[in-house]
Design a protein around this motif. Structure first.
Motif, PDB file in Angstrom:
ATOM      1  N   SER A  97      47.524  24.606  61.165  1.00  0.00           N
ATOM      2  CA  SER A  97      47.861  25.459  60.021  1.00  0.00           C
ATOM      3  C   SER A  97      49.041  26.360  60.358  1.00  0.00           C
ATOM      4  O   SER A  97      49.982  26.511  59.568  1.00  0.00           O
ATOM      5  N   THR A  98      49.000  26.961  61.542  1.00  0.00           N
ATOM      6  CA  THR A  98      50.074  27.862  61.950  1.00  0.00           C
ATOM      7  C   THR A  98      51.349  27.070  62.243  1.00  0.00           C
ATOM      8  O   THR A  98      52.455  27.475  61.849  1.00  0.00           O
ATOM      9  N   LYS A 103      56.801  24.929  60.676  1.00  0.00           N
ATOM     10  CA  LYS A 103      57.598  23.790  60.230  1.00  0.00           C
ATOM     11  C   LYS A 103      58.170  24.044  58.833  1.00  0.00           C
ATOM     12  O   LYS A 103      59.315  23.668  58.538  1.00  0.00           O
ATOM     13  N   GLY A 122      47.853  17.868  66.643  1.00  0.00           N
ATOM     14  CA  GLY A 122      49.021  17.015  66.922  1.00  0.00           C
ATOM     15  C   GLY A 122      50.237  17.271  66.047  1.00  0.00           C
ATOM     16  O   GLY A 122      51.275  16.622  66.201  1.00  0.00           O
ATOM     17  N   SER A 123      50.154  18.231  65.151  1.00  0.00           N
ATOM     18  CA  SER A 123      51.248  18.474  64.210  1.00  0.00           C
ATOM     19  C   SER A 123      52.560  18.841  64.902  1.00  0.00           C
ATOM     20  O   SER A 123      53.647  18.537  64.405  1.00  0.00           O
ATOM     21  N   ILE A 128      56.713  15.806  60.259  1.00  0.00           N
ATOM     22  CA  ILE A 128      56.043  15.718  58.948  1.00  0.00           C
ATOM     23  C   ILE A 128      55.519  17.096  58.570  1.00  0.00           C
ATOM     24  O   ILE A 128      54.874  17.772  59.381  1.00  0.00           O
ATOM     25  N   LEU A 156      44.862  27.907  76.779  1.00  0.00           N
ATOM     26  CA  LEU A 156      44.829  28.512  75.438  1.00  0.00           C
ATOM     27  C   LEU A 156      43.785  27.868  74.531  1.00  0.00           C
ATOM     28  O   LEU A 156      43.474  28.403  73.469  1.00  0.00           O
ATOM     29  N   SER A 157      43.280  26.704  74.941  1.00  0.00           N
ATOM     30  CA  SER A 157      42.247  26.063  74.119  1.00  0.00           C
ATOM     31  C   SER A 157      40.846  26.235  74.709  1.00  0.00           C
ATOM     32  O   SER A 157      39.869  25.712  74.183  1.00  0.00           O
ATOM     33  N   PRO A 161      36.235  26.864  69.650  1.00  0.00           N
ATOM     34  CA  PRO A 161      34.800  26.566  69.537  1.00  0.00           C
ATOM     35  C   PRO A 161      34.521  25.058  69.659  1.00  0.00           C
ATOM     36  O   PRO A 161      35.355  24.232  69.260  1.00  0.00           O
ATOM     37  N   MET A 164      34.915  22.880  66.579  1.00  0.00           N
ATOM     38  CA  MET A 164      36.323  22.688  66.214  1.00  0.00           C
ATOM     39  C   MET A 164      37.015  21.758  67.217  1.00  0.00           C
ATOM     40  O   MET A 164      37.874  20.954  66.849  1.00  0.00           O
ATOM     41  N   ASN A 171      40.311  14.239  64.763  1.00  0.00           N
ATOM     42  CA  ASN A 171      41.529  14.269  63.947  1.00  0.00           C
ATOM     43  C   ASN A 171      42.682  13.597  64.714  1.00  0.00           C
ATOM     44  O   ASN A 171      43.401  12.741  64.178  1.00  0.00           O
ATOM     45  N   HIS A 254      40.417  20.550  57.096  1.00  0.00           N
ATOM     46  CA  HIS A 254      41.211  19.406  57.572  1.00  0.00           C
ATOM     47  C   HIS A 254      40.514  18.581  58.672  1.00  0.00           C
ATOM     48  O   HIS A 254      40.247  17.385  58.488  1.00  0.00           O
TER      49      HIS A 254
HETATM   50  P1  NAD Z   1      43.684  25.265  61.990  1.00  0.00           P
HETATM   51  O1  NAD Z   1      45.044  25.420  62.522  1.00  0.00           O
HETATM   52  O2  NAD Z   1      43.458  25.638  60.553  1.00  0.00           O
HETATM   53  O3  NAD Z   1      42.653  26.040  62.899  1.00  0.00           O
HETATM   54  C1  NAD Z   1      41.304  26.165  62.494  1.00  0.00           C
HETATM   55  C2  NAD Z   1      40.769  27.547  62.876  1.00  0.00           C
HETATM   56  O4  NAD Z   1      40.645  27.584  64.299  1.00  0.00           O
HETATM   57  C3  NAD Z   1      41.725  28.657  62.492  1.00  0.00           C
HETATM   58  O5  NAD Z   1      40.969  29.763  62.081  1.00  0.00           O
HETATM   59  C4  NAD Z   1      42.442  28.950  63.797  1.00  0.00           C
HETATM   60  O6  NAD Z   1      42.945  30.258  63.852  1.00  0.00           O
HETATM   61  C5  NAD Z   1      41.329  28.719  64.797  1.00  0.00           C
HETATM   62  N1  NAD Z   1      41.787  28.381  66.140  1.00  0.00           N
HETATM   63  C6  NAD Z   1      42.795  27.550  66.472  1.00  0.00           C
HETATM   64  N2  NAD Z   1      42.906  27.449  67.802  1.00  0.00           N
HETATM   65  C7  NAD Z   1      41.961  28.257  68.332  1.00  0.00           C
HETATM   66  C8  NAD Z   1      41.573  28.565  69.659  1.00  0.00           C
HETATM   67  N3  NAD Z   1      42.151  27.995  70.723  1.00  0.00           N
HETATM   68  N4  NAD Z   1      40.557  29.425  69.836  1.00  0.00           N
HETATM   69  C9  NAD Z   1      39.911  29.957  68.769  1.00  0.00           C
HETATM   70  N5  NAD Z   1      40.225  29.697  67.488  1.00  0.00           N
HETATM   71  C10 NAD Z   1      41.243  28.851  67.270  1.00  0.00           C
HETATM   72  O7  NAD Z   1      43.156  23.755  62.138  1.00  0.00           O
HETATM   73  P2  NAD Z   1      43.859  22.405  62.611  1.00  0.00           P
HETATM   74  O8  NAD Z   1      42.863  21.358  62.349  1.00  0.00           O
HETATM   75  O9  NAD Z   1      44.442  22.531  63.947  1.00  0.00           O
HETATM   76  O10 NAD Z   1      45.070  22.236  61.605  1.00  0.00           O
HETATM   77  C11 NAD Z   1      44.872  21.846  60.272  1.00  0.00           C
HETATM   78  C12 NAD Z   1      46.184  21.896  59.521  1.00  0.00           C
HETATM   79  O11 NAD Z   1      47.177  21.172  60.256  1.00  0.00           O
HETATM   80  C13 NAD Z   1      46.121  21.252  58.155  1.00  0.00           C
HETATM   81  O12 NAD Z   1      46.829  22.032  57.223  1.00  0.00           O
HETATM   82  C14 NAD Z   1      46.794  19.915  58.368  1.00  0.00           C
HETATM   83  O13 NAD Z   1      47.379  19.399  57.202  1.00  0.00           O
HETATM   84  C15 NAD Z   1      47.818  20.217  59.422  1.00  0.00           C
HETATM   85  N6  NAD Z   1      48.220  19.067  60.236  1.00  0.00           N
HETATM   86  C16 NAD Z   1      49.478  18.592  60.063  1.00  0.00           C
HETATM   87  C17 NAD Z   1      49.921  17.511  60.795  1.00  0.00           C
HETATM   88  C18 NAD Z   1      51.320  17.022  60.619  1.00  0.00           C
HETATM   89  O14 NAD Z   1      51.808  16.203  61.372  1.00  0.00           O
HETATM   90  N7  NAD Z   1      52.028  17.507  59.633  1.00  0.00           N
HETATM   91  C19 NAD Z   1      49.076  16.889  61.741  1.00  0.00           C
HETATM   92  C20 NAD Z   1      47.785  17.401  61.887  1.00  0.00           C
HETATM   93  C21 NAD Z   1      47.367  18.504  61.134  1.00  0.00           C
END
Ligand code: NAD
Length: 355
Positions: A97-98, A103, A122-123, A128, A156-157, A161, A164, A171, A254
C-alpha cells in the motif's frame, strides 16, 4: 529444443540483507537527493517516524496516510505534502500500500523513489501501479513507476504479524504461479518463479512456529523479490484479474484475497497450463491446487471470501466485472465457470480442477 522468447530485464538496484536499511543515507546521497518525503500507513507511522529521525536533515517530511488499493484522493493529498515540504524524492517504508503510493507519486511527477518493503507483496520491483477511483481498480504499467532503489532488510519484517506474513507470502507465490503460464514467459522468469515459490514454501511453515527467525524471514523476503520480479516482467492472468476486481470493487483486503483465491484460480487453469505448471509438482505435490489449498489450511490462512467480507449476493457482479475486460488466460474466462469458482472460494470448499 527451447521455444523462442523475448527477454527484457528491468533496471534494478537491490540492496539485500540484515541491516541493509543503514545504507539509506548513502543511497540518497548517491542519487543526489537531500529532501526525502517518507511515506507510511497510519499503522506504521511510529516506525516511519524513527526512520525519518535517523535521516535527520535529509528528511523533509512524513506522510502517513497510505491506504490499500491506492485511492487517487490519498495520492492527491500526498502530492500536496510533497510540494509544501519541497521534497526532492520519496521513501516508501511499508507494504504494497505504501509502495503503491510512492509509485503513484513517481508516476505523476517523475520523482526519485527508494522503496523499503516490510511485507512480501513484491510491488517494489514492478513497473505496475494499481489505483482506485470511483470503486474501480485499474492498473498502469510504465518505466517511471519502477522504484530506483529497493532496500530489503529482513529485520524490518520480524514483527510482521504471522497472519499477514502468511497471506503476503501466498500473494507473492501468486505472482510466480501466474508467471509460469504467462503468454510472454521466458526461461529467466520461469527459473525465478520456481525458485521464488520454493523459498516461500520452505519459509512460511517456519514463520508460523518461529515468527522472529531471521533466516526464515530472509528466505521469505528473497522469495518475495523473485516473485515480484517475475510479476514485473511478464503478464498477469485470471488470478490477478479476480483479485483486482474483489479489491477494487468490493474493497476486500489484498493479501488475504490472494491467499483465498490462489488454489481456486490454479485449479481453473491447471489442465490448460499443465505442462507449464508441471515443475511445481516437486515443490507442492501432484495435485497442485489441492496441495496449495492444504498448505494454506495448515498455515492458518483464511480459506473463504465470506470471512473477508464478500456477500454471496455479490458473486454474480464480481464474475461479471472480472470477465468484461479479462486478462489473457490459458483457459479463457467463462463467466459461468468463473462464477462457480468464486462460489467455491466464497464458501471455502476444496478447489475443483475441471474442464
Ligand atoms: P499493506 O501494505 O496494506 O500492509 C498491510 C498492513 O500491514 C498495513 O497496516 C501495514 O502498515 C502493516 N504492515 C506492513 N508491514 C508491516 C510490518 N513489517 N510490521 C507490522 N505491520 C506491517 O499490504 P500488502 O499486502 O503488502 O500490500 C497491498 C497493496 O499492495 C494493495 O494495494 C495491492 O494492490 C498492492 N500491490 C501492488 C503490486 C504491484 O505490482 N503494483 C504488487 C503487490 C501488491
Amino acid at each position: 529444443m527451447s521455444s523462442a522468447f523475448v527477454y527484457q530485464s528491468l533496471p534494478a538496484k537491490i540492496i539485500f540483507g540484515t541491516g541493509a536499511v543503514s545504507t539509506l543515507t548513502t543511497e540518497l546521497q548517491q542519487l543526489g537527493r537531500s529532501k526525502a518525503l517518507v511515506l507510511s500507513t497510519p499503522q506504521q507511522q511510529e516506525a516511519a517516524q524513527q526512520l525519518a529521525q535517523q535521516l535527520g536533515p535529509l528528511c523533509a517530511g512524513l506522510f502517513s496516510q497510505a491506504t490499500m488499493h491506492t485511492p487517487v484522493e490519498i495520492t492527491a493529498q500526498a502530492l500536496q505534502t510533497y510540494e509544501s515540504c519541497q521534497a526532492d524524492c520519496v521513501i516508501s517504508f511499508g507494504g504494497g500500500s505504501t509502495i503503491g503510493l510512492g509509485k503513484a507519486l513517481a508516476y505523476r511527477i517523475n520523482t526519485t523513489h527508494i522503496a523499503i518493503p516490510t511485507t512480501y507483496a513484491g510491488s517494489e520491483v514492478t513497473p505496475i501501479l494499481g489505483q482506485t477511483e470511483n470503486k474501480q481498480k485499474t492498473t498502469v504499467r510504465h518505466p517511471r513507476i519502477l522504484p530506483n532503489v529497493v532496500i530489503y532488510d529482513p529485520d524490518l519484517s520480524l514483527h510482521l504479524p504471522v497472519e499477514m506474513s502468511i497471506t503476503s507470502g501466498l500473494n507473492a507465490m501468486a505472482h510466480a504461479i501466474e508467471a509460469l503460464y504467462a503468454q510472454d514467459r521466458n526461461p529467466i522468469s520461469t527459473a525465478m518463479a520456481i525458485q521464488g515459490v520454493q523459498a516461500l514454501v520452505s519459509a512460511l511453515p517456519v514463520l508460523v512456529k518461529e515468527p522472529h527467525q531471521v533466516q526464515a524471514r530472509s528466505d521469505a523476503l528473497l522469495g518475495a523479490w523473485l516473485c515480484g520480479t517475475v510479476l514485473g516482467t511478464v503478464g498477469m492472468s485470471l488470478h490477478h484479474k479476480l483479485c483486482h476486481t474483489l479489491g477494487g470493487s468490493f474493497n476486500l483486503p489484498h493479501a488475504q484475497t490472494h491467499a483465498v483465491l490462489l488454489p481456486h484460480s490454479l485449479a481453473y487453469n491447471a489442465k490448460a497450463a499443465a505442462s507449464q505448471l508441471h515443475a511445481l509438482q516437486s515443490i507442492l505435490g501432484s495435485d497442485l491446487a489441492l496441495s496449495l489449498y492444504e498448505l494454506a489450511q495448515s498455515l492458518g490462512a483464511p480459506l473463504t471470501l465470506k470471512e473477508l467480507g464478500l456477500n454471496e449476493a455479490d458473486l454474480d457482479q464480481a464474475a461479471y466485472i472480472a470477465t468484461q475486460t479479462p486478462y489473457w488466460s490459458p483457459r479463457p474466462l467463462e463467466q459461468h465457470a468463473v462464477r462457480a469458482m468464486l462460489e467455491r472460494a466464497w464458501a471455502g470448499s476444496a478447489p475443483q480442477t475441471d474442464a
